[in-house]
Design an enzyme around this catalytic site. Structure first.
Site, PDB file in Angstrom:
ATOM      1  CG  ASP A  92      -1.904   1.077   1.292  1.00 43.28           C
ATOM      2  OD1 ASP A  92      -1.972   1.862   0.328  1.00 43.28           O
ATOM      3  OD2 ASP A  92      -2.630   1.166   2.296  1.00 43.28           O
ATOM      4  CG  ASP A 271      -5.694  -5.477   2.271  1.00 44.35           C
ATOM      5  OD1 ASP A 271      -5.326  -4.915   3.323  1.00 44.35           O
ATOM      6  OD2 ASP A 271      -6.288  -4.858   1.365  1.00 44.35           O
TER       7      ASP A 271
END
Length: 376
Positions: A92, A271
Site C-alpha cells: 500500500d 486484504d
C-alpha cells in the site's frame, strides 16, 4: 505482471483467474495476509507457506519508510530479502495511514506532510517520492498514492478529493514509467479508484484510472464507515466499467461475508487486518460461525476448533485449550487464533474458486454467508 481470467460463474459476476509475477503465480480470488511492518503479526513464514498457504502478503509503505527506513531496506536488497519472503508482496502507498493521522498531517497539491507516530518527526510524501520509496521497498505490486476520502464525506468534498487523486495518479504514473525496478524483477503499479459512495464519481474515477492501469486496478475508500449495502452498490457500479482483463483489488475488506459478497460482484483480491487483529482478541472465524474464545461455554468443550477447517491448527488444539490460553493471558493463544483465522480466510477463497469453476458459486455463497456469519 499478467492477469488472466480463467472462468466465471453463469449466475453472477464471480470469476477466478491467475496473476503471474516474477515471485510466483497467484490464483484468484485471493486473500492477502497483512504484514504491515515486514511481518504478519505473530505468524511464522513457515506456517504462512505450509499451513495457511498464503500466496502473497502485504507491506505498508508508511510504516516501512519510518521503520526500519529506506537505507536499511535498500542495503538488504529490498523487502523480500529483508523479511526472507520469496513469494509475491504488495505494498500500500501509505495514503490510508497518513490520512488517518487526524491533526498531524497537512494535505496540499504537492503531496502530504505528516508527523511520524513514532517520534513526531515531519515527512512529506509526494506521488514522485512515493514511487521512489516503493521502488526501494521492492514489492511486486505497488499502489498509487491517493487521498482516501471518508465514507461519510459530502459530495462536494468527495469530488474535490477525487480531482486531487486523479492529478496525483498522473504524476505517479509518469514517475513510475521514468524509473526502473532496483532488484532485477518486474514491478506492477495499480491505480486506485476513489469517489466515496457517489456512483457518478466512482465511474469518473474508474474511467480516468483505467488509462493508467496495466494488469490490475484497485478500489479504495470503501469499508471506511459507509454501510455495507453502499459498498456493495459501488462494487456493482464498477463491475460494469472495469474490463474483464484487469485484476480487481478491493482494499481493506473485510469480514468473510464481505469477501464472498464482493467476489459475487467481480472482485479478485482482498486484504484485511481482521483475521489477525480479531484473532489476538479471541475471535475465531469458522465454517460454522463466529466464536468468542473467552466465553465460558468453551471451558469444557474438547472438540476441535473447526473440524472442517483447512489448517493443522484446527485438528491439534481444542476449544477448551484455546479458551484456557486466552483466559491465562498466554501469548500462544494469539498465535493459534491468528493462524486459524488466516487459514480460514485462505480456505474460504479457495472454496469460492472451486465453486466458480464448478458453476454453482452463487447458490453456495448464499448458503455459506448465513452459516459463517452466525454467532456460536
Amino acid at each position: 505482471m499478467k492477469f488472466t481470467k480463467i472462468a466465471g460463474d453463469p449466475c453472477c459476476s464471480a470469476r477466478c483467474g491467475r496473476i503471474e509475477t516474477d515471485h510466483g503465480v497467484i490464483e484468484t480470488p485471493i486473500f492477502m495476509p497483512v504484514g504491515t511492518v515486514g511481518s504478519v503479526k505473530g505468524v511464522y513464514h513457515r506456517d504462512l507457506k505450509e499451513d495457511i498457504k498464503a500466496e502473497i502478503i502485504l507491506g505498508n509503505t508508511y510504516h516501512l519508510y519510518l521503520r526500519p527506513g529506506l537505507d536499511i531496506l535498500k542495503a538488504a536488497g529490498g523487502l523480500h530479502n529483508f523479511e526472507s519472503w520469496d513469494r509475491p508482496i504488495l505494498t500500500d502507498s501509505g495514503g490510508f495511514q497518513i490520512f488517518s493521522l487526524t491533526g498531524i498531517r497537512k494535505l496540499t497539491e504537492e503531496g502530504c506532510t505528516f508527523q511520524s507516530h513514532i517520534d513526531g518527526s515531519r515527512h512529506t510524501f509526494t506521488p514522485e517520492n512515493n514511487v521512489d520509496t516503493q521502488r526501494i521497498i521492492g514489492a511486486d505490486i505497488m499502489m498509487v498514492l491517493d487521498e482516501c476520502c471518508p465514507g461519510d464525506a459530502d459530495k462536494a468534498y468527495a469530488k474535490k478529493s477525487l480531482q486531487l487523486t486523479k492529478r496525483w495518479l498522473e504524476r505517479y504514473s509518469k514517475k513510475f514509467h521514468e524509473t526502473e525496478p532496483l532488484y532485477g524483477y518486474d514491478q506492477a503499479c495499480f491505480p486506485i479508484i476513489q469517489g466515496c459512495v457517489y456512483p457518478d464519481l466512482r465511474i469518473e474515477a474508474a474511467e480516468h484510472a483505467l488509462g493508467f492501469a496495466d494488469a490490475g486496478i484497485a478500489i479504495g475508500g470503501l469499508a471506511v464507515g459507509e454501510p455495507a449495502e453502499k459498498m456493495y452498490e459501488m462494487i456493482e457500479v464498477l463491475d460494469l466499467v472495469i474490463p474483464q482483463d484487469k485484476a480487481r483489488y478491493l482494499m481493506g475488506v473485510g469480514t468473510p461475508a464481505n469477501i464472498l459478497e464482493a467476489i459475487s460482484r467481480g472482485i479478485d483480491m482482498f486484504d484485511c487486518v481482521m483475521p489477525t487483529r480479531n484473532g489476538r482478541n479471541g475471535m475465531l472465524f469458522t465454517w460454522n460461525g463466529i466464536m468468542n474464545m473467552r466465553n465460558a461455554k468453551w471451558a469444557d468443550d474438547f472438540s476441535e476448533l473447526d473440524p472442517s477447517g483447512a489448517s493443522f491448527v484446527d485438528h491439534v488444539y481444542t476449544k477448551a485449550y484455546l479458551r484456557h490460553l486466552f483466559v491465562a493471558g498466554e501469548m500462544f493463544a494469539a498465535q493459534i487464533a491468528s493462524e486459524h483465522n488466516l487459514a480460514f480466510y485462505l480456505d474460504l477463497v479457495r472454496e469460492a474458486r472451486r465453486h466458480i469453476m464448478a458453476g454453482d458459486f452463487l447458490s453456495w455463497k448464499n448458503e455459506t454467508v448465513k452459516r459463517i456469519s452466525q454467532r456460536m
